[in-house]
Design an enzyme around this catalytic site. Structure first.
Site, PDB file in Angstrom:
ATOM      1  N   GLU A  61       0.652  -1.376   0.099  1.00  0.00           N
ATOM      2  CA  GLU A  61      -0.005  -0.035   0.027  1.00  0.00           C
ATOM      3  C   GLU A  61       0.823   1.270  -0.079  1.00  0.00           C
ATOM      4  OE1 GLU A  61      -2.293  -3.307   1.696  1.00  0.00           O
ATOM      5  OE2 GLU A  61      -0.290  -2.684   2.145  1.00  0.00           O
ATOM      6  N   PRO A 272      13.171 -12.278   1.866  1.00  0.00           N
ATOM      7  CA  PRO A 272      11.869 -12.501   2.526  1.00  0.00           C
ATOM      8  C   PRO A 272      11.272 -11.506   2.783  1.00  0.00           C
ATOM      9  CG  PRO A 272      13.907 -13.433   3.584  1.00  0.00           C
ATOM     10  CD  PRO A 272      14.504 -12.391   2.521  1.00  0.00           C
ATOM     11  N   ARG A 273       9.910 -11.625   2.888  1.00  0.00           N
ATOM     12  CA  ARG A 273       9.011 -10.601   3.100  1.00  0.00           C
ATOM     13  C   ARG A 273       8.924  -9.953   4.309  1.00  0.00           C
ATOM     14  NH1 ARG A 273       5.700  -7.009   0.063  1.00  0.00           N
ATOM     15  NH2 ARG A 273       3.860  -6.466   1.154  1.00  0.00           N
ATOM     16  N   MET A 313      15.542  -3.697   4.732  1.00  0.00           N
ATOM     17  CA  MET A 313      14.352  -3.003   4.099  1.00  0.00           C
ATOM     18  C   MET A 313      14.487  -2.093   3.279  1.00  0.00           C
ATOM     19  SD  MET A 313      12.026  -3.854   7.570  1.00  0.00           S
ATOM     20  CE  MET A 313      12.689  -2.475   8.668  1.00  0.00           C
ATOM     21  N   GLY A 314      13.670  -2.004   2.331  1.00  0.00           N
ATOM     22  CA  GLY A 314      13.427  -0.832   1.420  1.00  0.00           C
ATOM     23  C   GLY A 314      14.330  -0.766   0.192  1.00  0.00           C
ATOM     24  N   GLU A 315      14.818  -2.006  -0.093  1.00  0.00           N
ATOM     25  CA  GLU A 315      16.006  -2.293  -1.247  1.00  0.00           C
ATOM     26  C   GLU A 315      15.399  -3.171  -2.438  1.00  0.00           C
ATOM     27  OE1 GLU A 315      20.262  -1.162   0.083  1.00  0.00           O
ATOM     28  OE2 GLU A 315      19.678  -2.835   0.899  1.00  0.00           O
ATOM     29  N   ASN A 340       2.995  -7.954  -5.423  1.00  0.00           N
ATOM     30  CA  ASN A 340       2.900  -6.976  -6.605  1.00  0.00           C
ATOM     31  C   ASN A 340       4.063  -7.447  -7.661  1.00  0.00           C
ATOM     32  OD1 ASN A 340       2.786  -4.969  -8.219  1.00  0.00           O
ATOM     33  ND2 ASN A 340       3.817  -3.340  -7.018  1.00  0.00           N
ATOM     34  N   LEU A 342       4.357  -5.719 -10.556  1.00  0.00           N
ATOM     35  CA  LEU A 342       4.500  -5.002 -11.265  1.00  0.00           C
ATOM     36  C   LEU A 342       6.203  -4.119 -11.240  1.00  0.00           C
ATOM     37  CD1 LEU A 342       1.223  -2.971 -11.313  1.00  0.00           C
ATOM     38  CD2 LEU A 342       1.724  -4.652 -12.898  1.00  0.00           C
ATOM     39  N   GLU A 343       6.509  -4.347 -10.226  1.00  0.00           N
ATOM     40  CA  GLU A 343       8.002  -3.773  -9.915  1.00  0.00           C
ATOM     41  C   GLU A 343       8.895  -4.487 -10.657  1.00  0.00           C
ATOM     42  OE1 GLU A 343       8.253  -4.186  -5.570  1.00  0.00           O
ATOM     43  OE2 GLU A 343       7.148  -2.241  -5.112  1.00  0.00           O
TER      44      GLU A 343
END
Length: 428
Positions: A61, A272-273, A313-315, A340, A342-343
């Site tokens: 989101e 990993p998520r 995280m964030g990469e 997702n 689409l990335e």
């Protein structure tokens, strides 16, 4: 319209259980304390009032809201982002905190108790509340409505399963839908489901999915190019297992092990998520006897690295930018739901995923219909198709071409969302 007594009583009862869940999820006291403080009322000092308030549950989101948030920050408008997960919070801060230090603030959304939501709204005094996708909390919507603050549900999606769930609690659902000023639905099916639950058609529109208006961040593309040189990756065949859940990465890696030992150019990047699983995933990699290195330890990809655990995280964009093929996880576990696609597609990375992708059904079906992605039934098939794609440049090119056509054909929702938001901002 007030929320039912049973709902507020239930929140009081489960409060201690939530604290325990947060504590179990975090390995570090500081992380635990920050979330507990902000979720239970020890709020951060308010940086700005009269903000545009976005609420985004988690990473997906937050990524969907990114171009909207960026638009208003660029205009000099203060933005407040709330999340309910650590990964969502980290993603929001990584995108905007450094770039817009005075205009941007990200905090956890307090739990949905009346007194906490009231305190939060009074402290922050937002201009508008923009909820992303499907995050509806009864007391949140009720109190924001009482303060005469417009609240819109953007990029809204509602699966058949979720609609049935909401339908079982009409005393909660119907008032929430009436308190929303507008619902911007991703597709006609979502529009129809919200209408069936009681929302007037005159207070909704179908505007498409803002996620299609996606652009890969340039700095990650540049960083990937730099790492490709510094880590000598030009000859490596790089696949990424992204947003994986237990036990997807272990099972796919087990199926890939013989190929990884046979072909020294093969490299698997595992993302990993959930950060609380990082150590467990590394342990599973070691059990397979594979040579692994970790991002969190500042380790690089060496010539003998077979698996690189991207436990940061964030990469995620960075790892997609390095890859030639990608598997998007959360789609072969049970019950799954998917993440997702689409990335990687935006970066021209041929993409495969598992059969359990119902959370993104409305996006993925069109790609499947045109052979723009590959859907697999099990982890062995996932491993085999990843390997096959390395050996078939023509198939990779064809998948990319089809995927780009679908991506471009579905763009335009971002402009419609901005026009809708501006309509409410001007009216204030």
């Amino acid at each position: 319209m007030t929320t039912p007594l049973w709902y507020n009583s239930l929140l009081t009862l489960i409060k201690p259980l939530y604290r325990l869940r947060v504590k179990q999820r975090f390995g570090h006291l500081d992380d635990y304390q920050q979330e507990v403080d902000e979720r239970f009322g020890n709020f951060q000092p308010v940086k700005n009032k009269n903000t545009i308030w976005f609420h985004a549950v988690s990473v997906g989101e937050t990524n969907a809201a990114q171009p909207l948030i960026e638009h208003y920050l660029k205009l000099g408008q203060a933005v407040l982002v709330t999340n309910t997960t650590r990964t969502g919070q980290a993603r929001a801060k990584s995108l905007f905190a450094e770039k817009y230090p005075t205009l941007f603030q990200a905090v956890y959304l307090p739990i949905d108790q009346k007194h906490l939501i009231e305190k939060f709204v009074v402290l922050n005094q937002p201009r508008i509340l923009l909820l992303m996708e499907t995050e509806l909390w009864p007391n949140l919507l009720s109190i924001v409505h009482q303060h005469h603050i417009p609240q819109l549900l953007l990029n809204a999606r509602l699966s058949e399963k979720s609609a049935k769930g909401y339908g079982k609690f009409q005393r909660l659902t119907f008032p929430m839908l009436q308190q929303l000023d507008w619902i911007a639905a991703q597709d006609q099916a979502t529009f129809d489901r919200f209408h069936h639950l009681g929302k007037s058609q005159s207070e909704m529109s179908v505007v498409g999915n803002v996620k299609f208006d996606i652009t890969a961040p340039k700095h990650f593309i540049q960083q990937a190019s730099q790492l490709r040189q510094e880590w000598q990756l030009q000859q490596r065949k790089i696949m990424v297992l992204a947003s994986t859940h237990a036990a997807e990465e272990q099972q796919i890696l087990a199926a890939l092990t013989s190929a990884l030992f046979k072909d020294k150019d093969l490299l698997c990047i595992v993302v990993p998520r959930h950060p609380e699983r990082f150590d467990a995933v590394f342990t599973e990699i070691e059990k397979l006897g594979l040579k692994a290195h970790r991002r969190s330890l500042g380790q690089t990809i060496e010539p003998d690295t077979q698996v690189y655990l991207a436990d940061s995280m964030g990469e995620l964009w960075l790892w997609y930018a390095l890859a030639q093929v990608a598997y998007v996880g959360g789609s072969l576990n049970e019950p799954g739901g998917g993440h997702n696609i689409l990335e990687p597609i935006a970066l021209n990375v041929p993409t495969i995923l598992g059969k359990n992708y119902f959370n993104f059904q409305h996006i993925i079906d069109e790609f499947v219909e045109h052979d723009a992605v590959k859907v697999v039934q099990n982890t062995d098939e996932a491993a085999q198709i990843l390997l096959d794609l390395f050996d078939n440049q023509a198939q990779r090119d064809q998948m990319n071409q089809q995927a780009q056509q679908i991506l471009q054909a579905n763009q335009g929702a971002l402009a419609q969302h901005i026009a809708l938001i501006d309509r409410y901002l001007v009216a204030q």
